[in-house]
Design an enzyme around this catalytic site. Structure first.
Site, PDB file in Angstrom:
ATOM      1  N   ASP A 258       1.440   2.701   3.525  1.00  0.00           N
ATOM      2  CA  ASP A 258       0.582   3.877   3.317  1.00  0.00           C
ATOM      3  C   ASP A 258       1.418   5.154   3.353  1.00  0.00           C
ATOM      4  O   ASP A 258       0.907   6.214   3.744  1.00  0.00           O
ATOM      5  CB  ASP A 258      -0.564   3.944   4.337  1.00  0.00           C
ATOM      6  CG  ASP A 258      -1.702   4.847   3.881  1.00  0.00           C
ATOM      7  OD1 ASP A 258      -1.747   5.187   2.676  1.00  0.00           O
ATOM      8  OD2 ASP A 258      -2.533   5.226   4.713  1.00  0.00           O
TER       9      ASP A 258
ATOM     10  N   HIS B  40      -4.774  -0.640   5.765  1.00  0.00           N
ATOM     11  CA  HIS B  40      -4.327   0.106   6.959  1.00  0.00           C
ATOM     12  C   HIS B  40      -5.265  -0.036   8.150  1.00  0.00           C
ATOM     13  O   HIS B  40      -5.835   0.946   8.618  1.00  0.00           O
ATOM     14  CB  HIS B  40      -4.083   1.583   6.631  1.00  0.00           C
ATOM     15  CG  HIS B  40      -5.083   2.255   5.728  1.00  0.00           C
ATOM     16  ND1 HIS B  40      -6.433   2.222   5.967  1.00  0.00           N
ATOM     17  CD2 HIS B  40      -4.927   2.979   4.591  1.00  0.00           C
ATOM     18  CE1 HIS B  40      -7.050   2.890   5.017  1.00  0.00           C
ATOM     19  NE2 HIS B  40      -6.158   3.360   4.164  1.00  0.00           N
TER      20      HIS B  40
ATOM     21  N   HIS C 117       1.564   5.396  -1.717  1.00  0.00           N
ATOM     22  CA  HIS C 117       1.212   6.564  -2.535  1.00  0.00           C
ATOM     23  C   HIS C 117       2.482   7.132  -3.140  1.00  0.00           C
ATOM     24  O   HIS C 117       3.373   7.565  -2.414  1.00  0.00           O
ATOM     25  CB  HIS C 117       0.524   7.634  -1.678  1.00  0.00           C
ATOM     26  CG  HIS C 117      -0.761   7.150  -1.084  1.00  0.00           C
ATOM     27  ND1 HIS C 117      -1.972   7.302  -1.728  1.00  0.00           N
ATOM     28  CD2 HIS C 117      -1.030   6.472   0.060  1.00  0.00           C
ATOM     29  CE1 HIS C 117      -2.922   6.748  -0.982  1.00  0.00           C
ATOM     30  NE2 HIS C 117      -2.378   6.244   0.096  1.00  0.00           N
TER      31      HIS C 117
ATOM     32  N   LYS D 266      -9.427  -0.028  -5.949  1.00  0.00           N
ATOM     33  CA  LYS D 266      -9.502   0.613  -4.641  1.00  0.00           C
ATOM     34  C   LYS D 266     -10.856   1.267  -4.412  1.00  0.00           C
ATOM     35  O   LYS D 266     -11.309   2.076  -5.221  1.00  0.00           O
ATOM     36  CB  LYS D 266      -8.384   1.668  -4.540  1.00  0.00           C
ATOM     37  CG  LYS D 266      -8.323   2.419  -3.216  1.00  0.00           C
ATOM     38  CD  LYS D 266      -7.787   1.561  -2.076  1.00  0.00           C
ATOM     39  CE  LYS D 266      -7.898   2.263  -0.730  1.00  0.00           C
ATOM     40  NZ  LYS D 266      -6.749   3.046  -0.369  1.00  0.00           N
TER      41      LYS D 266
ATOM     42  N   HIS E 295     -10.568   1.242   1.646  1.00  0.00           N
ATOM     43  CA  HIS E 295     -10.385   2.217   2.723  1.00  0.00           C
ATOM     44  C   HIS E 295     -11.624   2.066   3.604  1.00  0.00           C
ATOM     45  O   HIS E 295     -12.692   2.547   3.257  1.00  0.00           O
ATOM     46  CB  HIS E 295     -10.250   3.645   2.194  1.00  0.00           C
ATOM     47  CG  HIS E 295     -10.007   4.634   3.303  1.00  0.00           C
ATOM     48  ND1 HIS E 295      -8.807   5.284   3.474  1.00  0.00           N
ATOM     49  CD2 HIS E 295     -10.792   5.031   4.332  1.00  0.00           C
ATOM     50  CE1 HIS E 295      -8.868   6.047   4.571  1.00  0.00           C
ATOM     51  NE2 HIS E 295     -10.072   5.913   5.091  1.00  0.00           N
TER      52      HIS E 295
ATOM     53  N   HIS F 118       0.869  -1.200   0.000  1.00  0.00           N
ATOM     54  CA  HIS F 118       0.000   0.000   0.000  1.00  0.00           C
ATOM     55  C   HIS F 118       0.895   1.234   0.000  1.00  0.00           C
ATOM     56  O   HIS F 118       1.503   1.572   1.012  1.00  0.00           O
ATOM     57  CB  HIS F 118      -0.898   0.015   1.236  1.00  0.00           C
ATOM     58  CG  HIS F 118      -1.873   1.145   1.243  1.00  0.00           C
ATOM     59  ND1 HIS F 118      -3.219   0.974   1.484  1.00  0.00           N
ATOM     60  CD2 HIS F 118      -1.727   2.478   1.019  1.00  0.00           C
ATOM     61  CE1 HIS F 118      -3.830   2.136   1.424  1.00  0.00           C
ATOM     62  NE2 HIS F 118      -2.938   3.073   1.142  1.00  0.00           N
TER      63      HIS F 118
HETATM   64  O1  DOR Z   1      -3.721   9.523   5.628  1.00  0.00           O
HETATM   65  C1  DOR Z   1      -3.988   9.167   4.488  1.00  0.00           C
HETATM   66  N1  DOR Z   1      -3.399   9.729   3.414  1.00  0.00           N
HETATM   67  N2  DOR Z   1      -4.900   8.197   4.315  1.00  0.00           N
HETATM   68  C2  DOR Z   1      -5.352   7.873   3.116  1.00  0.00           C
HETATM   69  O2  DOR Z   1      -6.197   7.033   3.039  1.00  0.00           O
HETATM   70  C3  DOR Z   1      -4.868   8.585   1.909  1.00  0.00           C
HETATM   71  C4  DOR Z   1      -3.554   9.172   2.125  1.00  0.00           C
HETATM   72  C5  DOR Z   1      -3.143  10.183   1.067  1.00  0.00           C
HETATM   73  O3  DOR Z   1      -3.381   9.934  -0.108  1.00  0.00           O
HETATM   74  O4  DOR Z   1      -2.547  11.204   1.440  1.00  0.00           O
HETATM   75 ZN    ZN Z   2      -3.373   5.054   1.464  1.00  0.00          ZN
END
Ligand code: DOR
Ligand code: ZN
Length: 356
Positions: A247, A174, A15, A99, A136, A13
């Protein structure tokens, strides 16, 4: 123990964002992790196979040469996603999940799902094709206390969905609560969960330690100590339904340190040492490899990695920040000490290739 060698892990997971942010954060992930499930919450979101293919090309172009990193792509589910698009996704060899963001649940989730009933036809296609749904898991009802949103999601969305579609494969992303741990454990097959380093190491006190701490703010938000303990127990239990997903979610310092700061914690450069710290706390370093390198690959039906990586028991200080264009990126634990460090991987061609 002073050294720990394990199979090179994957991040289930992550970003990566796009453009300059991606160029900034990708090398740290690619230096440690062989593969990562890349979240699709760009703006606009990655909703089609063609967009996922183009995003994958941009990630590959930004990847340091020789890193040996494979991005595993995902689609962002909307109420308009067609069964045809999902079937197409399931037939590719590079899209590994779809997702589900409840609209308004988190960063860049506005295009997400407002009414779960509207996506049942899409979920039926996922159940039929075996493409996992990545969730999520929080309700967005403003009347529900922010600390109860994950538990409420289980009762009002996840449990009903799985009752209706028992063959649907789901990754509960998460997880943060004892209820989520219990729910995952209660299902025989098809349901797994990712766990972040922050939810293993911190409870909600960290958000208010001597003042308001925006760099400890993510969603789902850190929970009370009993929940942290339950999540830590699950991660270190050896149960293959729990696996690593950082995450890691970069936001510029200005977007975090703001009157309305963004949710997201940047952890990629220190994630594996943080996990090692958590497993060491429990006296279960021997189970880190399963959590970090085996369970996720097995769930996703992908081969386990062949390379190995070494962690050294050595103190180091996390940088206070990393440059990010005209701004900065503040990592988790900024300026603080860590107990484990990832040993540099020998570069091919210098006579030190691993024989593993
Ligand atoms: O804290 C988070 N940030 N939770 C998420 O689900 C998305 C993520 C983000 O994309 O910044
Ligand atoms: Zn995330």
């Amino acid at each position: 123990m002073h050294e720990l060698t394990l199979t090179r892990p994957d991040d289930w997971h992550l970003h990566l964002r796009d453009d300059v942010v991606m160029a900034r954060v990708l090398p740290a992930t690619a230096a440690v992790f062989a593969r990562a499930i890349v979240m699709p919450n760009l703006q606009p979101p990655v909703t089609t196979v063609a967009q996922a293919a183009a995003y994958r090309d941009r990630i590959r172009a930004a990847c340091p040469p020789g890193a040996g990193f494979t991005p595993l792509m995902t689609l962002y589910l909307t109420e308009a996603t067609t069964g045809e698009e999902l079937r197409l996704a399931a037939h590719t060899d590079f899209i590994h999940g779809v997702k589900l963001y409840p609209a308004g649940a988190t960063t860049h989730s506005d295009a997400g799902v407002r009414h779960i009933d509207r996506i049942f036809p899409a979920l039926e296609v996922l159940a039929e094709t075996g493409l996992p749904l990545l969730v999520h898991g929080e309700v967005t009802d403003p009347d529900v206390d922010v600390f109860d949103r994950e538990a409420r999601f289980i009762d009002t969305a996840l449990e009903p969905v799985l009752s209706r579609l028992p063959t649907l494969r789901v990754v509960f992303e998460h997880i943060t609560t004892a209820q989520a741990v219990a729910f995952v454990r209660s299902r025989a097959t098809g349901l797994a969960a990712t766990i972040t380093p922050q939810h293993l190491l911190y409870n909600r006190n960290a958000l208010f330690q001597g003042g308001l701490r925006p760099h400890y703010y993510c969603l789902p938000v850190l929970k009370a100590e009993r929940h942290r303990a339950a999540v830590l127990d699950a991660a270190t239990s050896g149960d293959p339904r729990f696996f690593l997903g950082t995450d890691s979610a970069p936001h510029a310092r200005s977007a975090k340190e703001s009157a309305c700061g963004c949710a997201g914690i940047y952890s990629a450069p220190l994630a594996l040492p943080l996990y090692a710290e958590a497993f060491e706390q429990m006296g279960r370093l021997d189970r880190l490899e399963g959590f970090a390198a085996f369970h996720g690959a097995d769930f996703y039906g992908l081969p386990r990695n062949a390379e190995r990586i070494t962690l050294i028991r050595e103190d180091w200080s996390v940088p206070a920040s990393y440059p990010l264009g005209s701004s900065e990126l503040v990592p988790l634990r900024a300026g603080e000490r860590l107990r484990w460090r990832v040993a540099p991987t020998p570069k091919p061609g210098n006579g030190q290739e691993s024989t593993a």
